[in-house]
Enzyme design. Structure first.
Site, mmCIF file in Angstrom:
data_model
loop_
_atom_site.group_PDB
_atom_site.id
_atom_site.type_symbol
_atom_site.label_atom_id
_atom_site.label_comp_id
_atom_site.label_asym_id
_atom_site.label_seq_id
_atom_site.Cartn_x
_atom_site.Cartn_y
_atom_site.Cartn_z
ATOM 1 N N LYS A 107 0.837 -1.217 0.000
ATOM 2 C CA LYS A 107 0.000 0.000 0.000
ATOM 3 C C LYS A 107 0.864 1.258 0.000
ATOM 4 O O LYS A 107 0.650 2.174 -0.781
ATOM 5 C CB LYS A 107 -0.921 0.041 1.241
ATOM 6 C CG LYS A 107 -1.855 -1.126 1.378
ATOM 7 C CD LYS A 107 -2.756 -0.993 2.585
ATOM 8 C CE LYS A 107 -2.011 -0.988 3.911
ATOM 9 N NZ LYS A 107 -1.322 -2.259 4.208
ATOM 10 N N ARG A 146 -9.034 1.040 8.988
ATOM 11 C CA ARG A 146 -8.661 -0.343 9.260
ATOM 12 C C ARG A 146 -9.779 -1.075 9.992
ATOM 13 O O ARG A 146 -9.630 -2.261 10.297
ATOM 14 C CB ARG A 146 -7.394 -0.375 10.118
ATOM 15 C CG ARG A 146 -6.120 -0.600 9.311
ATOM 16 C CD ARG A 146 -4.970 -0.620 10.294
ATOM 17 N NE ARG A 146 -3.823 -1.330 9.821
ATOM 18 C CZ ARG A 146 -2.737 -0.745 9.324
ATOM 19 N NH1 ARG A 146 -2.683 0.559 9.190
ATOM 20 N NH2 ARG A 146 -1.695 -1.468 8.973
ATOM 21 N N ARG A 169 11.222 -6.333 4.622
ATOM 22 C CA ARG A 169 11.088 -4.866 4.542
ATOM 23 C C ARG A 169 12.131 -4.182 5.427
ATOM 24 O O ARG A 169 12.376 -4.578 6.550
ATOM 25 C CB ARG A 169 9.685 -4.453 5.006
ATOM 26 C CG ARG A 169 9.519 -2.942 5.115
ATOM 27 C CD ARG A 169 8.085 -2.515 5.071
ATOM 28 N NE ARG A 169 7.247 -3.100 6.106
ATOM 29 C CZ ARG A 169 5.916 -2.938 6.151
ATOM 30 N NH1 ARG A 169 5.297 -2.224 5.244
ATOM 31 N NH2 ARG A 169 5.218 -3.501 7.112
ATOM 32 N N ARG A 186 11.491 -2.587 11.094
ATOM 33 C CA ARG A 186 10.478 -2.124 12.043
ATOM 34 C C ARG A 186 10.242 -3.185 13.114
ATOM 35 O O ARG A 186 10.219 -4.367 12.813
ATOM 36 C CB ARG A 186 9.157 -1.864 11.301
ATOM 37 C CG ARG A 186 9.100 -0.526 10.622
ATOM 38 C CD ARG A 186 7.943 -0.386 9.677
ATOM 39 N NE ARG A 186 6.651 -0.857 10.180
ATOM 40 C CZ ARG A 186 5.504 -0.721 9.500
ATOM 41 N NH1 ARG A 186 5.495 -0.127 8.324
ATOM 42 N NH2 ARG A 186 4.373 -1.162 9.999
ATOM 43 N N ARG A 226 -0.386 -9.586 13.209
ATOM 44 C CA ARG A 226 -0.932 -8.486 12.390
ATOM 45 C C ARG A 226 -1.795 -9.026 11.254
ATOM 46 O O ARG A 226 -2.813 -8.435 10.907
ATOM 47 C CB ARG A 226 0.211 -7.624 11.843
ATOM 48 C CG ARG A 226 0.903 -6.845 12.939
ATOM 49 C CD ARG A 226 2.154 -6.177 12.442
ATOM 50 N NE ARG A 226 1.875 -5.120 11.495
ATOM 51 C CZ ARG A 226 2.770 -4.647 10.632
ATOM 52 N NH1 ARG A 226 3.975 -5.159 10.583
ATOM 53 N NH2 ARG A 226 2.443 -3.665 9.828
HETATM 54 P P1 ADP Z 1 2.303 -1.762 3.235
HETATM 55 O O1 ADP Z 1 2.366 -0.267 3.139
HETATM 56 O O2 ADP Z 1 1.075 -2.348 2.588
HETATM 57 O O3 ADP Z 1 2.491 -2.279 4.641
HETATM 58 P P2 ADP Z 1 4.870 -1.676 1.813
HETATM 59 O O4 ADP Z 1 4.549 -0.762 0.673
HETATM 60 O O5 ADP Z 1 5.727 -1.145 2.900
HETATM 61 O O6 ADP Z 1 3.525 -2.349 2.401
HETATM 62 O O7 ADP Z 1 5.550 -2.995 1.177
HETATM 63 C C1 ADP Z 1 5.965 -4.085 2.011
HETATM 64 C C2 ADP Z 1 7.302 -4.644 1.500
HETATM 65 O O8 ADP Z 1 7.108 -5.289 0.239
HETATM 66 C C3 ADP Z 1 8.360 -3.571 1.288
HETATM 67 O O9 ADP Z 1 9.610 -4.112 1.671
HETATM 68 C C4 ADP Z 1 8.300 -3.287 -0.212
HETATM 69 O O10 ADP Z 1 9.549 -2.854 -0.720
HETATM 70 C C5 ADP Z 1 7.892 -4.651 -0.782
HETATM 71 N N1 ADP Z 1 7.011 -4.557 -1.958
HETATM 72 C C6 ADP Z 1 6.002 -3.659 -2.173
HETATM 73 N N2 ADP Z 1 5.371 -3.876 -3.355
HETATM 74 C C7 ADP Z 1 6.003 -4.982 -3.898
HETATM 75 C C8 ADP Z 1 5.841 -5.737 -5.135
HETATM 76 N N3 ADP Z 1 4.874 -5.429 -6.013
HETATM 77 N N4 ADP Z 1 6.657 -6.796 -5.318
HETATM 78 C C9 ADP Z 1 7.607 -7.138 -4.417
HETATM 79 N N5 ADP Z 1 7.817 -6.474 -3.254
HETATM 80 C C10 ADP Z 1 7.040 -5.408 -2.991
HETATM 81 P P1 AMP Z 2 1.286 0.503 9.028
HETATM 82 O O1 AMP Z 2 2.460 1.411 8.965
HETATM 83 O O2 AMP Z 2 0.111 1.004 8.204
HETATM 84 O O3 AMP Z 2 1.630 -0.942 8.725
HETATM 85 O O4 AMP Z 2 0.763 0.559 10.543
HETATM 86 C C1 AMP Z 2 1.594 0.098 11.606
HETATM 87 C C2 AMP Z 2 0.752 -0.091 12.865
HETATM 88 O O5 AMP Z 2 0.187 1.187 13.255
HETATM 89 C C3 AMP Z 2 -0.441 -1.035 12.739
HETATM 90 O O6 AMP Z 2 -0.098 -2.396 12.914
HETATM 91 C C4 AMP Z 2 -1.345 -0.504 13.880
HETATM 92 O O7 AMP Z 2 -0.886 -0.927 15.139
HETATM 93 C C5 AMP Z 2 -1.113 1.021 13.799
HETATM 94 N N1 AMP Z 2 -2.087 1.663 12.893
HETATM 95 C C6 AMP Z 2 -1.822 2.318 11.727
HETATM 96 N N2 AMP Z 2 -2.951 2.788 11.176
HETATM 97 C C7 AMP Z 2 -3.969 2.410 11.998
HETATM 98 C C8 AMP Z 2 -5.381 2.568 11.969
HETATM 99 N N3 AMP Z 2 -6.008 3.206 10.947
HETATM 100 N N4 AMP Z 2 -6.100 2.057 12.997
HETATM 101 C C9 AMP Z 2 -5.506 1.423 14.014
HETATM 102 N N5 AMP Z 2 -4.195 1.202 14.088
HETATM 103 C C10 AMP Z 2 -3.417 1.704 13.098
#
Ligand code: ADP
Ligand code: AMP
Length: 213
Positions: A13, A88, A127, A160, A171
């Site tokens: 995302k 969420r 990541r 992280r 999660r």
């Molecule tokens: P989210 O915001 O949904 O938690 P991220 O955008 O941080 O996810 O992506 C999670 C991990 O997967 C990161 O390490 C990112 O570089 C990798 N990633 C994202 N999109 C792709 C893709 N299409 N193919 C392979 N790896 C990806």
């Molecule tokens: P993210 O960076 O989106 O993966 O979020 C990391 C963590 O932040 C999640 O696992 C939740 O603990 C918290 N968090 C982020 N956004 C929300 C939301 N909209 N509602 C509740 N918790 C959130």
């Protein structure tokens, strides 16, 4: 244009939201980033949020919804925004919808970046993020030029805390239980779109652009 990114944690995302924000000139709003900023600065909100985030749980709606509404009321959001990680829960979606409805407004699309659980574990465990500028990498799919160093600002990359394997499973379970029902919610509103998030980052981005126009 107002867009919501749906999808499991680690689905991509944030990766896509940054590209969309850049292409369409709208702010990228990540509630996770806002919480992490507060944790880094040791604010009251940060202290509260950390206890939930470290356990892989959601931060309670009472702490999340007002924060989001304040953010989208800012001047830079007047032409739209892309939400990454909010809503969420169904109550979070309802709070946003009510606030928009009161202004005769609504979101345009809720785009689900669809990735099966097996790939998710792989994505989250690989990541790496920059604690300084927030850039995200993957040790295999999007590696930095120099190992563990941010291409953009040169800071040391970190994993992280909530991307450690024991938290990732929690999660994912929380996602299926509390967040996935949003798929039906937005289908019922006629706003739902889905892309295959297992494709390459560039292909996922093209598919999203085809939806947004
Ligand atoms: P989210 O915001 O949904 O938690 P991220 O955008 O941080 O996810 O992506 C999670 C991990 O997967 C990161 O390490 C990112 O570089 C990798 N990633 C994202 N999109 C792709 C893709 N299409 N193919 C392979 N790896 C990806
Ligand atoms: P993210 O960076 O989106 O993966 O979020 C990391 C963590 O932040 C999640 O696992 C939740 O603990 C918290 N968090 C982020 N956004 C929300 C939301 N909209 N509602 C509740 N918790 C959130």
């Amino acid at each position: 244009m107002k867009v919501i990114m749906l999808g499991a944690p680690g689905a991509g995302k944030g990766t896509q939201a940054i590209k969309i924000a850049d292409k369409y000139g709208i702010p990228h709003i990540s509630t996770g980033d806002i919480f992490r900023y507060n944790i880094k600065n040791n604010t009251e909100l940060g202290k509260k949020a950390k206890t939930y985030m470290d356990q892989g749980k959601l931060v309670p709606d009472e702490l999340t919804c007002d924060l989001l509404l304040d953010r989208v009321a800012k001047d830079d959001c007047k032409n739209g925004y892309i939400l990454d990680g909010y809503p969420r829960t169904i109550p979070q979606a309802e709070v946003l919808e009510k606030a928009l409805n009161e202004k005769g407004d609504s979101i345009d699309f809720a785009i689900n970046v669809n990735v099966p659980d097996d790939n998710i574990v792989n994505r989250m465990s690989g990541r790496r993020t920059c604690p300084q500028c927030g850039e995200t990498y993957h040790i295999v799919y999007n590696a930095p030029k120099k190992e563990d160093v941010c291409d953009k600002c040169g800071s040391a990359l970190i994993q992280r805390d909530d991307d450690k394997p024991e938290t990732v499973q929690k999660r994912l379970a929380v996602y299926h239980e509390q967040t996935e029902p949003l798929v039906e919610y937005y289908k019922n509103k006629g706003k739902y779109k889905e892309v295959d998030g297992t494709k390459s980052m560039d292909d996922v981005f093209s598919d999203i652009c085809a939806i947004l126009g």
